[in-house]
Design a protein around this motif. Structure first.
Motif, PDB file in Angstrom:
ATOM      1  N   SER A 153       0.760  -1.163   0.063  1.00 27.52           N
ATOM      2  CA  SER A 153      -0.068   0.101   0.016  1.00 27.52           C
ATOM      3  C   SER A 153       0.859   1.363   0.077  1.00 27.52           C
ATOM      4  N   SER A 154       2.278   1.322   0.079  1.00 22.68           N
ATOM      5  CA  SER A 154       3.082   2.500  -0.009  1.00 22.68           C
ATOM      6  C   SER A 154       3.035   2.979  -1.227  1.00 22.68           C
ATOM      7  N   GLY A 155       2.718   4.297  -1.324  1.00 25.72           N
ATOM      8  CA  GLY A 155       2.801   4.914  -2.547  1.00 25.72           C
ATOM      9  C   GLY A 155       4.194   5.560  -2.653  1.00 25.72           C
ATOM     10  N   CYS A 156       4.980   5.740  -1.723  1.00 23.77           N
ATOM     11  CA  CYS A 156       6.487   6.391  -1.815  1.00 23.77           C
ATOM     12  C   CYS A 156       7.215   5.769  -0.894  1.00 23.77           C
ATOM     13  N   VAL A 157       8.460   5.271  -1.445  1.00 25.17           N
ATOM     14  CA  VAL A 157       9.336   4.422  -0.591  1.00 25.17           C
ATOM     15  C   VAL A 157      10.684   5.054  -0.896  1.00 25.17           C
ATOM     16  N   ALA A 158      11.425   5.381   0.596  1.00 28.20           N
ATOM     17  CA  ALA A 158      12.603   5.840   0.294  1.00 28.20           C
ATOM     18  C   ALA A 158      13.710   4.648   0.873  1.00 28.20           C
ATOM     19  N   VAL A 159      14.793   4.593   0.400  1.00 28.07           N
ATOM     20  CA  VAL A 159      15.897   3.751   0.836  1.00 28.07           C
ATOM     21  C   VAL A 159      17.244   4.716   0.974  1.00 28.07           C
ATOM     22  N   VAL A 160      17.600   4.517   2.369  1.00 27.22           N
ATOM     23  CA  VAL A 160      19.037   5.214   2.743  1.00 27.22           C
ATOM     24  C   VAL A 160      19.970   4.197   2.737  1.00 27.22           C
ATOM     25  N   GLY A 161      21.022   4.291   1.642  1.00 25.68           N
ATOM     26  CA  GLY A 161      22.072   3.060   1.779  1.00 25.68           C
ATOM     27  C   GLY A 161      23.386   3.585   1.498  1.00 25.68           C
ATOM     28  N   HIS A 162      24.120   2.843   0.632  1.00 28.00           N
ATOM     29  CA  HIS A 162      25.332   2.777   0.524  1.00 28.00           C
ATOM     30  C   HIS A 162      25.805   2.583  -0.787  1.00 28.00           C
ATOM     31  N   ASN A 163      26.894   3.324  -1.296  1.00 30.17           N
ATOM     32  CA  ASN A 163      27.689   2.773  -2.640  1.00 30.17           C
ATOM     33  C   ASN A 163      28.434   1.488  -2.552  1.00 30.17           C
ATOM     34  N   PRO A 164      28.670   0.810  -3.420  1.00 30.10           N
ATOM     35  CA  PRO A 164      28.283   0.930  -4.650  1.00 30.10           C
ATOM     36  C   PRO A 164      26.867   0.536  -5.231  1.00 30.10           C
ATOM     37  N   GLY A 165      26.120  -0.200  -4.296  1.00 32.69           N
ATOM     38  CA  GLY A 165      24.952  -0.832  -4.357  1.00 32.69           C
ATOM     39  C   GLY A 165      23.950   0.077  -4.776  1.00 32.69           C
ATOM     40  N   LEU A 166      23.707   1.165  -4.014  1.00 28.09           N
ATOM     41  CA  LEU A 166      22.662   2.184  -4.334  1.00 28.09           C
ATOM     42  C   LEU A 166      22.740   2.561  -5.854  1.00 28.09           C
ATOM     43  N   GLU A 167      24.039   3.254  -6.087  1.00 28.33           N
ATOM     44  CA  GLU A 167      24.099   3.693  -7.449  1.00 28.33           C
ATOM     45  C   GLU A 167      23.995   2.797  -8.510  1.00 28.33           C
ATOM     46  N   ASP A 168      24.488   1.526  -8.389  1.00 31.37           N
ATOM     47  CA  ASP A 168      24.438   0.460  -9.452  1.00 31.37           C
ATOM     48  C   ASP A 168      22.643   0.252  -9.493  1.00 31.37           C
ATOM     49  N   LEU A 169      22.070   0.152  -8.431  1.00 28.97           N
ATOM     50  CA  LEU A 169      20.586  -0.050  -8.428  1.00 28.97           C
ATOM     51  C   LEU A 169      19.932   0.934  -9.336  1.00 28.97           C
ATOM     52  N   ALA A 170      20.354   2.402  -9.061  1.00 27.89           N
ATOM     53  CA  ALA A 170      19.665   3.457  -9.378  1.00 27.89           C
ATOM     54  C   ALA A 170      20.152   3.394 -11.195  1.00 27.89           C
ATOM     55  N   LYS A 171      21.218   2.997 -11.443  1.00 33.06           N
ATOM     56  CA  LYS A 171      21.348   2.872 -12.973  1.00 33.06           C
ATOM     57  C   LYS A 171      20.620   1.881 -13.846  1.00 33.06           C
ATOM     58  N   GLN A 172      20.529   0.952 -12.985  1.00 32.20           N
ATOM     59  CA  GLN A 172      19.936  -0.671 -13.379  1.00 32.20           C
ATOM     60  C   GLN A 172      18.152  -0.185 -13.602  1.00 32.20           C
ATOM     61  N   LEU A 173      17.583   0.563 -12.705  1.00 33.44           N
ATOM     62  CA  LEU A 173      16.382   0.635 -12.651  1.00 33.44           C
ATOM     63  C   LEU A 173      15.881   2.062 -13.812  1.00 33.44           C
ATOM     64  N   ALA A 174      17.027   2.731 -14.009  1.00 36.04           N
ATOM     65  CA  ALA A 174      16.531   3.987 -14.976  1.00 36.04           C
ATOM     66  C   ALA A 174      16.005   3.521 -16.403  1.00 36.04           C
ATOM     67  N   GLY A 175      15.010   3.463 -16.501  1.00 40.08           N
ATOM     68  CA  GLY A 175      14.514   2.782 -17.810  1.00 40.08           C
ATOM     69  C   GLY A 175      14.074   3.900 -19.009  1.00 40.08           C
ATOM     70  N   SER A 176      13.514   3.420 -20.067  1.00 44.03           N
ATOM     71  CA  SER A 176      13.313   4.350 -21.107  1.00 44.03           C
ATOM     72  C   SER A 176      12.330   5.563 -20.493  1.00 44.03           C
ATOM     73  N   GLY A 177      12.123   6.653 -20.978  1.00 47.62           N
ATOM     74  CA  GLY A 177      11.340   7.756 -20.528  1.00 47.62           C
ATOM     75  C   GLY A 177      11.973   8.381 -19.322  1.00 47.62           C
ATOM     76  N   SER A 178      13.098   8.092 -18.963  1.00 49.73           N
ATOM     77  CA  SER A 178      13.901   8.645 -17.686  1.00 49.73           C
ATOM     78  C   SER A 178      14.352  10.166 -18.481  1.00 49.73           C
ATOM     79  N   GLU A 179      14.464  11.103 -17.414  1.00 47.35           N
ATOM     80  CA  GLU A 179      14.655  12.337 -17.865  1.00 47.35           C
ATOM     81  C   GLU A 179      16.023  12.685 -18.218  1.00 47.35           C
ATOM     82  N   ALA A 180      16.419  13.161 -19.348  1.00 48.48           N
ATOM     83  CA  ALA A 180      17.960  13.128 -19.771  1.00 48.48           C
ATOM     84  C   ALA A 180      18.759  13.698 -18.769  1.00 48.48           C
ATOM     85  N   ARG A 181      18.498  14.890 -18.368  1.00 50.23           N
ATOM     86  CA  ARG A 181      19.374  15.657 -17.499  1.00 50.23           C
ATOM     87  C   ARG A 181      19.634  14.772 -16.265  1.00 50.23           C
ATOM     88  N   ALA A 182      18.467  14.247 -15.565  1.00 47.73           N
ATOM     89  CA  ALA A 182      18.684  13.270 -14.223  1.00 47.73           C
ATOM     90  C   ALA A 182      19.723  12.151 -14.629  1.00 47.73           C
TER      91      ALA A 182
END
Length: 169
Positions: free
Chosen positions: A100-129
């Motif tokens: 039921s959570s609409g917004c979830v935050a994760v507070v973590g560490h690199n390299p795992g967090l950055e790797d996940l962010a890059k993995q999740l970023a799919g089509s339609g992602s904002e170019a600047r971001a």
């Protein structure tokens, strides 16, 4: 629409080289950055319902300072599984959150967090971001994603923002 916020812990202190990595506190710069990012989350109305926080001291302290700037207090889960976690391990924890959570935050560490962010970023992602994420995901940075579906099926999302403290101050 679901919203995911990936927050890298703020800058930690290396003043005591004998201190175990898990027990490192935040540096002065980290204290300021965590508060700044909390104010930014509140200003943008990016308010999590649930937060997953690595149980390391610097991530707990980062969340404490961020949360102090928010108008509401979400459900917080401190998870040792997020300490030194890989992208796959972090994603596994996200897939278990309250549906039921609409917004979830994760507070973590690199390299795992950055790797996940890059993995999740799919089509339609904002170019600047996406460009900012590819350049660097420094301490106290926040990557914001949105997607349709359930947390249990998360595999790709649209990256809408990649905020770094230096971009805001």
């Amino acid at each position: 629409m679901k919203e995911l916020l990936l927050l890298r812990h703020a800058k930690s202190s290396w003043d005591d080289p004998a201190l175990d990595d898990f027990d490192r506190p935040l540096a002065q710069r980290g204290l300021k950055a965590a508060k700044l990012m909390g104010r930014e989350l509140a200003a943008r109305d990016w308010l999590p319902d649930q937060v997953l926080v690595s149980s390391a001291l610097r991530t707990r302290d980062t969340w404490r300072l961020v949360a102090a700037e928010l108008p509401a207090h979400p459900r917080v889960v401190f998870a040792e599984a997020l300490y030194e976690a890989s992208a796959a391990d972090i994603l596994s924890q996200i897939r278990k959150v309250d549906p039921s959570s609409g917004c979830v935050a994760v507070v973590g560490h690199n390299p795992g967090l950055e790797d996940l962010a890059k993995q999740l970023a799919g089509s339609g992602s904002e170019a600047r971001a996406h460009k900012r994420l590819e350049e660097k995901f420094p301490t106290a940075a926040i990557a914001r994603f949105v997607f349709d579906g359930d947390w249990s099926g998360l595999s790709v999302a649209r990256l809408t923002h990649c905020l770094r403290p230096k971009d805001l101050s």
